[in-house]
Every structure is written in C-alpha cells, then in structure tokens.
Design an enzyme around this catalytic site. Structure first.
Site, PDB file in Angstrom:
ATOM      1  N   ASP A   2       0.505  -1.338  -0.160  1.00  0.00           N
ATOM      2  CA  ASP A   2      -0.324  -0.051   0.262  1.00  0.00           C
ATOM      3  C   ASP A   2       0.615   1.074  -0.040  1.00  0.00           C
ATOM      4  OD1 ASP A   2      -2.530   1.912  -0.178  1.00  0.00           O
ATOM      5  OD2 ASP A   2      -2.210   1.104   2.259  1.00  0.00           O
ATOM      6  N   ASP A  15      -2.655   2.828  -6.667  1.00  0.00           N
ATOM      7  CA  ASP A  15      -1.968   2.910  -5.642  1.00  0.00           C
ATOM      8  C   ASP A  15      -1.500   1.224  -4.538  1.00  0.00           C
ATOM      9  OD1 ASP A  15      -3.802   3.283  -3.936  1.00  0.00           O
ATOM     10  OD2 ASP A  15      -2.646   4.846  -2.654  1.00  0.00           O
ATOM     11  N   GLU A  16      -1.806   0.965  -4.958  1.00  0.00           N
ATOM     12  CA  GLU A  16      -2.291  -0.509  -4.047  1.00  0.00           C
ATOM     13  C   GLU A  16      -2.226  -1.638  -4.885  1.00  0.00           C
ATOM     14  OE1 GLU A  16      -5.149  -1.834  -1.482  1.00  0.00           O
ATOM     15  OE2 GLU A  16      -6.525   0.049  -1.747  1.00  0.00           O
TER      16      GLU A  16
END
Lengths: 378, 425
Positions: B16, B112-113
């Site tokens: 993350d 973003d993860e």
C-alpha cells in the site's frame, strides 16, 4: 336486488370480467364489479376504461335454471373481495341480496358475508355501439390470429402505436400486423362482412391478450364491430369492448422484402430445437444471439459463443438451399417466438443480406409470415 | 529458504503506497518534503476537495475528501497542488513493475495498492526479506514510501498493511488474530463500511471479536450473504486467490462533477451532461467496451442524492448516444430543484467483440449501407488478424493524452497493464 345463482356459473363470469379490472385506476368505482339483475338474468361488468367486459348469465340454459331472480336491481361490489368470496363459498348455490343503503349480503350454506356496495348508478356506461356494421369470424380462427401476431407488439412506450396490433380489413380480408420494430408478425384470413367496408385500426396488444384468454376455442362465429375509437367483440353471453389506439400505424407493406438472395427450407421442429439449444448458452450472456451460417453440402450451422460460459455449434440438414452463401446473427428469442407462431412442418426462410430483414413462412402457406431483423456487431 | 514458508498455506503481501499522490509530488519536487501538502481538485472553486495529503498535513487534522477551505482553516500553511495523473500513472507502473519481479501473481487493486502471492517465491528470500527488499527498492528507485502487510490471505494482509504507516512492515499470523484484530472496532475492518458497522451495533456487535463470534443466522438476516463473509474474515478466513486478471473485470465506468454553483437551468445541466458523456465515451472506447445500462446521479443542494438507470435497447459508447439517454433520464428523474452534482455511469459493460446491435425495421437501411465496408473489414481481419484495421473513432488514444479523464478511482489506467505485464514476465 335479490337472486339465487349457481356458484360455478357466477365464478366463471366473475373471472372473465376480472380480466378488465385493475386496482390501479384513477376512477375508484372501477375497482368494483357491477352486478345487475333483470328478469332475463344477471349481467356482470368489469372495466379499466380501456377494456370493458360484460358477461351475461341467463336465467335458464338448455332448460336448466341457473338464476332465480327474486327482485331486480343493481349494485357495484369491490372486485378484489367479491371474486375471492365467490370462489371460496361452501355450497353450489349463492344468494345475493342488496339491503337498503347499499349493504349487500352474500349467503351460501351457513356462510354469510356483508359487503358495503357502491351505487350502480355511479358506474360508467359502456360505449353505445351501433351494430349494423359488423363482420364475423370463427372464434378459433380469431384466437389463432391473435396468438400468431400479438407477441410481436412493442412493450416499450417510445412508440405507443407499436404496442398495438394493426387490423386492416380490405376486400373481405382481415390482415393482422404487429411489430416492435425488431420483428414483425403478419397473418391474413378471409372474413365475412355485412357491407364490404374497409377498416384500418390499431388494437392494444393487451386487449387482444385478455380477449384470447376468455373466449372459448370453438368454431362458433364471433361478431366484431369497429367504430371510430372502439372495437366490440360479441360472443355468446359475452361483450368485450376495447379502446383503439390513436395515431397512424406505419405502413409496413413496403418494408417486407419481396425478393430473396438466399432461400432455405428446413424442418420447423428441427430448426426450433437447434436454436433453442444454441441459445442455452447465449441466454446466460447479455445477448441472446445465435449465428446462422450456410456451410458446404446443403447444411446450416447454428452456433453461439458466450465467452464467459462457452460455445455451441450444431449442424442441421436443410431440404433446400438456393442463392448466395450467408452468415447472419439474430436474436434466438425472436426466432423461437416466430417459429412457435407458425404452423406447418416445414418452413422457408428468405434472406436478402446479413443486415437486412429476413422472412419466415410455412411452406405453401401465404396467409402468415414472420419477419426478423438481424443483429450486427460493432 | 523454503522452511520460512508454510507447508500448506499461502503467503500474501499487500503493498500500500503511503499518501500516494502527495508522495509522488514530493518525489518530483523534493522542496515539498516535510511540508504539509495536499492534492486537491480545482483550487479556486468550491469543488476543491482534498484528494490526498501528506502525513505532515494529517497532523493538522486535514483529511481526504475534506473541502479545501476547511483544510486551510485547520492548516493555514498548507501547500496545495493540483493532481498530475500522468505522473501518478507512471509511478504506479514503476511500482507494479518492481512487484512483478518477485512473482507474476500480482493483483493491482487500485492505482496505489496491490496484492502479491509469494508462496512460491522462496528463491528471493524469506517473506520478510522480500517485503524489506520491495520497500527498499520502491523507495530507492521511485523515492516513494509504502507499507506492506504479510499474512496468509488477502484480508489479513490488507489489515496488516494498515497497521503501521508510513514505511511499515507488519506480519499478521492467524494465531495473532485474537490478540490484535479482535479488540478493534468493526468499522476499522476492511470491507465493513460505516453503514454496516452501524447495523452491526444494532445486534450488539462492536468489535471484530464480537463479529467473529456473532450468530450466523442473525448476521445473515441482517446483512445477507455479506454477513457470513465478514464473519469469516473476522475469523481470519479468506480464500480469495490473488488474481492478476481481476482488474480487467471492471463493472462500470462513470464520471461525475460538482458544479461550480447550484444550477437549476435545464440547458446548463444538459451542457454538463454532454461534457460528462464525452469523458465517459472516451473511457469506454479506450477499454473497447460498450454500456448496456446507463445511469445518472443527481445531487441536490440539500445533498440529497438520487441515482436512476435505464436498460438500453442496444449497448452504446458514442458520446451523442450517452448524452441523449442521460438527458432523457435527467428529464424523467429531476425534480427541478437546484443541482449540485451530476454524474453519468455506464453499467453492464460488454466487450466490443461481443456487443450486438439489434437492427430496427424502420432504420436498418442506414446500417445496411455500411455492409460492404464491414464485409471488407471482416475479411481483412480474417486474413491478417484482428488488429489489422480499426475505425478511426475507435482507435486507441495515445496514452499521453489519457490524462483528461482522470478520476480519483483510477482503474482505467490499470487496464493498460496486460501488455506491459508480458514484457515483465
């Protein structure tokens, strides 16, 4: 008003007129059934202002007494309750009596209901229709004509006129046409008219569907009267009124192709079953689309591919193939609807190109045709 | 190294990125480091809402989705930047490229993860060594911080990565659940939103531990099948595989916009729909899909929000079709009150290859005219392969021009991975 009536006859008539009663009406009294007793018998009426149905129960039928009229009169009873009550009453005969102030008593055996009625004077009058301009048609033929066309009406209100079936009467011939703009059903039949008049009207698909449910499959003739904005079907002891749709039905005659580039003859049942099988997978997907291809050796290939599920290919032998090769995709549902509506063991399908309407007819029968528009890929 | 891996279990990482957009901006402009930074939409207008902010800004109480004016009140020295979606995409691509060097089982969840299944990656070291190496390389190569959770399944990995931010590595074993997870409130649990947590309190469930021991029948009647699912999760059970293709299974594409002021003029609302339709159309075409259902969202001045949708007769992706159906829906559902936000969403997406248009008896001639052309295309494709020729209108837009349709939930961009992935593999 007071009468004693055979329960099964009452139940049947109530069920018939209930077809016109809806709980969603802006006119409160139309949620009721009107019951009128005269020295002749009992008349029940139901209406949603588009469709009105009147069912008559005679005092006597073939020498048997059905109704014993003790006092004539009329009342309107809540259809929802009245229909359930008569269905569940304990004995074969029912006594209905209106006391003062619209109180209605329904007795059967030891059971007694008290219903609050509505004033029959308030119930709208059914359209008065002059009957000197009528034609008739055998009831079973009428049922067939409805069954073979009404499924193709549009269910969308984008073009309201297409929610009806177009009835044209020209030269003592009745032509019924329905289309939702993706497929079209057409059926013709000779009829007997009183004065050879021509008509062109549009009857709501829903009306024909309800009519089809309550008329018997006999060859007795049914009288039909068409006026400016109403159509009346008159069978024995039954009157069925429907409003007509306003507006002009599109002229579809020029849209039905006359020539053919590819003509195929196949067995109706084999073809229907192959489409049904091919659509098993397609039904799972969003489009119920099957592909029809002519392959070598006088065969037809029916296939369907739903990426998430799988694919299916089936070959069927045709009796004859004439003209160009062809690959075309269409809705399996429309094809099955059309094939089910056709009578006859063999059908002829004529195509004029992969993006043009094609026509399905039974072999050697010019009175009926089904037309389907194909789909195209993006 | 195999002895560091469970014999009959999986090792899942959840990576993350920490305050991703803000961190990317800091990587581009190191002078921003250590300052309270916020990324927000239109800075001048009311729609300026904080998309993300740095940890320094969070110390002042600045939060994501907070209106800009409110954030400024809390933190007057706040530095505000507009989002640069092309930068974020590039950074995200780089990040996932690093992840794929350890296993091909990488499932991007958003920009973003992502999850990784490293059960078979023992050649790179123990799970902790892998996590440390990933964290180090992302920081060194991209100058970006991330937190990593290590656990036997996706749910626990996600919970673990949340526990230490920024730059944390957290291991969550099944045996730690009772100690670590169960005392937490249900609303801290991944997959349990505010509404669900509120519902749970009505049956006396406050903590994850309460949920883990909750009555199955009661949970099912309260939350349906999801009730059973979150109870399993609370017990540390989650069988979902890490699926590299799952990002392809997007369900809808939509855009919405907060209007600069409340609007009750129909013509103006129509213009907004037209421009939304254009954006949605570009996004649909970029992914080669069509929408079979169209939905609109209307938020009124009093924040009351309604969504209405319509099943379409034929799937669409053209902006004119999108806007005309959206307008029809607006006229049908709008009560005439001033509107604060409008949105268009395409649902029930079908891939272009499997989309069909049902021809119409009264208009098929238009399509039939194109038949010779389409036949030629079909035979070309049959001969030389699918991508030999495309319509100019459906031609994929150059990715450097993709920025215009940026949304806060940027899954579109992830769609461009599959090609990239094969190179890495």
């Amino acid at each position: 008003m007071k009468f004693i009536i055979q329960r099964d006859r009452l139940v049947q008539s109530v069920q018939d007129v209930m077809k016109a009663v809806t709980s969603r009406t802006t006119i409160p009294i139309l949620t009721g059934i009107k019951i009128a007793a005269t020295s002749e018998g009992v008349t029940l009426t139901g209406s949603d202002s588009d469709i009105s149905i009147e069912s008559f129960i005679p005092k006597e039928d073939a020498g048997h007494e059905i109704v014993e009229i003790k006092q004539s009169g009329a009342i309107v009873l809540q259809a929802k309750f009245f229909s359930e009550i008569v269905k569940k009453l304990p004995t074969d005969s029912v006594e209905i009596e209106v006391l003062g102030s619209l109180q209605t008593v329904i007795r059967s055996g030891k059971s007694e209901f008290n219903l609050n009625g509505l004033d029959a004077e308030e119930y709208p009058h059914l359209p008065q229709i002059e009957e000197n301009n009528k034609f008739h048609i055998a009831t079973d033929l009428l049922k067939a004509m409805i069954r073979q066309t009404h499924f193709a009406v549009s269910t969308s209100e984008t073009r309201p006129i297409l929610t009806g079936v177009n009835w044209k009467i020209e030269n003592d011939e009745l032509i019924c046409i329905a289309t939702d703009s993706h497929r079209l059903a057409l059926r013709k039949a000779k009829i007997e008219t009183d004065n050879h008049e021509n008509y062109n009207v549009v009857i709501p698909g829903k009306s024909l569907n309800e009519l089809n449910k309550i008329i018997d499959d006999t060859n007795e003739p049914i009288d039909i009267v068409i006026t400016e904005n109403q159509i009346l079907f008159k069978a024995k002891h039954l009157l069925f009124f429907s409003r007509l749709l306003e507006g002009n039905y599109p002229d579809t005659s020029r849209l039905i192709p006359n020539e053919s580039k590819t003509a195929v003859t196949v067995n109706t049942k084999e073809f229907l079953h192959a489409i049904d099988r091919a659509s098993l997978l397609a039904r799972e997907g969003r489009n119920n689309v099957v592909k029809f291809s002519i392959i070598e050796g006088g065969s037809i290939e029916i296939s369907s591919n739903t990426p998430e599920v799988g694919k299916v290919v089936e070959e069927i032998q045709s009796q004859s193939i004439e003209g160009e090769d062809l690959k075309i995709s269409f809705s399996a549902k429309y094809m099955m609807d059309a094939l089910k509506a056709l009578e006859g063991t063999d059908i002829n399908v004529s195509f004029t190109g992969a993006m043009r309407p094609f026509v399905i007819r039974p072999l050697h029968d010019e009175t009926i045709l089904q037309l389907i528009l194909p789909v195209r890929t993006y | 190294m195999k002895e560091m891996y469970p014999k009959n279990g999986r090792v899942i990482l959840h990576v993350d990125m920490n305050s991703f957009f803000a961190s990317v901006e800091m990587a581009y402009d190191p002078t921003l480091k250590g300052k309270p930074l916020a990324i927000a939409g239109n800075v001048e207008e009311r729609r300026g809402i904080i998309v993300t902010c740095s940890y320094e800004a969070r110390k002042f109480g600045v939060k994501t989705t907070m209106p800009l004016w409110e954030a400024k009140k809390l933190c007057p020295q706040l530095v505000v930047r507009k989002p640069n979606f092309d930068r974020y995409r590039a950074a995200s691509l780089g990040m996932f490229e690093i992840l794929r060097q350890y296993t091909h089982l990488v499932e991007p969840v958003s920009i973003d993860e992502g999850y990784m299944d490293i059960s078979e990656s023992f050649e790179f070291g123990s799970p902790i060594e892998i996590a440390e190496s990933i964290q180090k390389r992302v920081l060194e190569q991209l100058d970006l911080p991330c937190s990593i959770g290590i656990a036997p399944n996706k749910f626990l990995a996600k919970m673990a990565s949340d526990m230490k931010k920024p730059m944390g590595i957290t291991i969550l074993r099944k045996r730690d659940i009772t100690k670590i997870l169960w005392p937490m409130n249900t609303n801290e649990m991944h997959g349990v939103g505010k509404k669900t947590a509120e519902k749970l309190t009505t049956i006396g469930i406050h903590t994850i531990g309460d949920l883990a021991m909750g009555n199955e029948i009661q949970l099912k009647s309260l939350l349906g099948i999801n009730g059973i699912r979150i109870r399993e999760r609370a017990n540390g059970i989650d069988q979902r595989p890490v699926d590299p293709e799952s990002v392809a299974e997007f369900k809808s594409i939509g855009n919405s916009t907060t209007l600069p002021r409340d609007v009750s003029n129909q013509q103006e609302l129509f213009h907004v729909l037209e421009s939304l339709a254009e954006t949605v159309s570009v996004r649909l075409k970029r992914k080669n899909v069509l929408a079979s259902t169209l939905g609109i969202t209307i938020r009124y001045k009093d924040r009351k929000t309604i969504t209405r949708s319509k099943k379409l007769p034929n799937p669409i992706n053209h902006k004119d079709d999108l806007s005309s159906f959206a307008k029809q829906l607006l006229l049908k559902s709008w009560n005439g009150d001033p509107v604060r936000l409008l949105g268009i969403t395409g649902n029930d997406l079908v891939e272009q290859d499997h989309a069909y248009k049902q021809l119409d008896l009264f208009s098929y001639e238009k399509d039939a005219k194109k038949e010779p052309l389409l036949n030629t295309l079909a035979s070309l494709r049959e001969k030389y392969g699918k991508s030999i020729i495309e319509k100019a209108a459906s031609h994929n837009v150059d990715s450097s021009q993709n920025v215009g349709t940026g949304t806060s939930f940027n899954k579109d961009f992830l769609r461009s991975f599959p090609d990239k992935k094969h190179e890495v593999d």
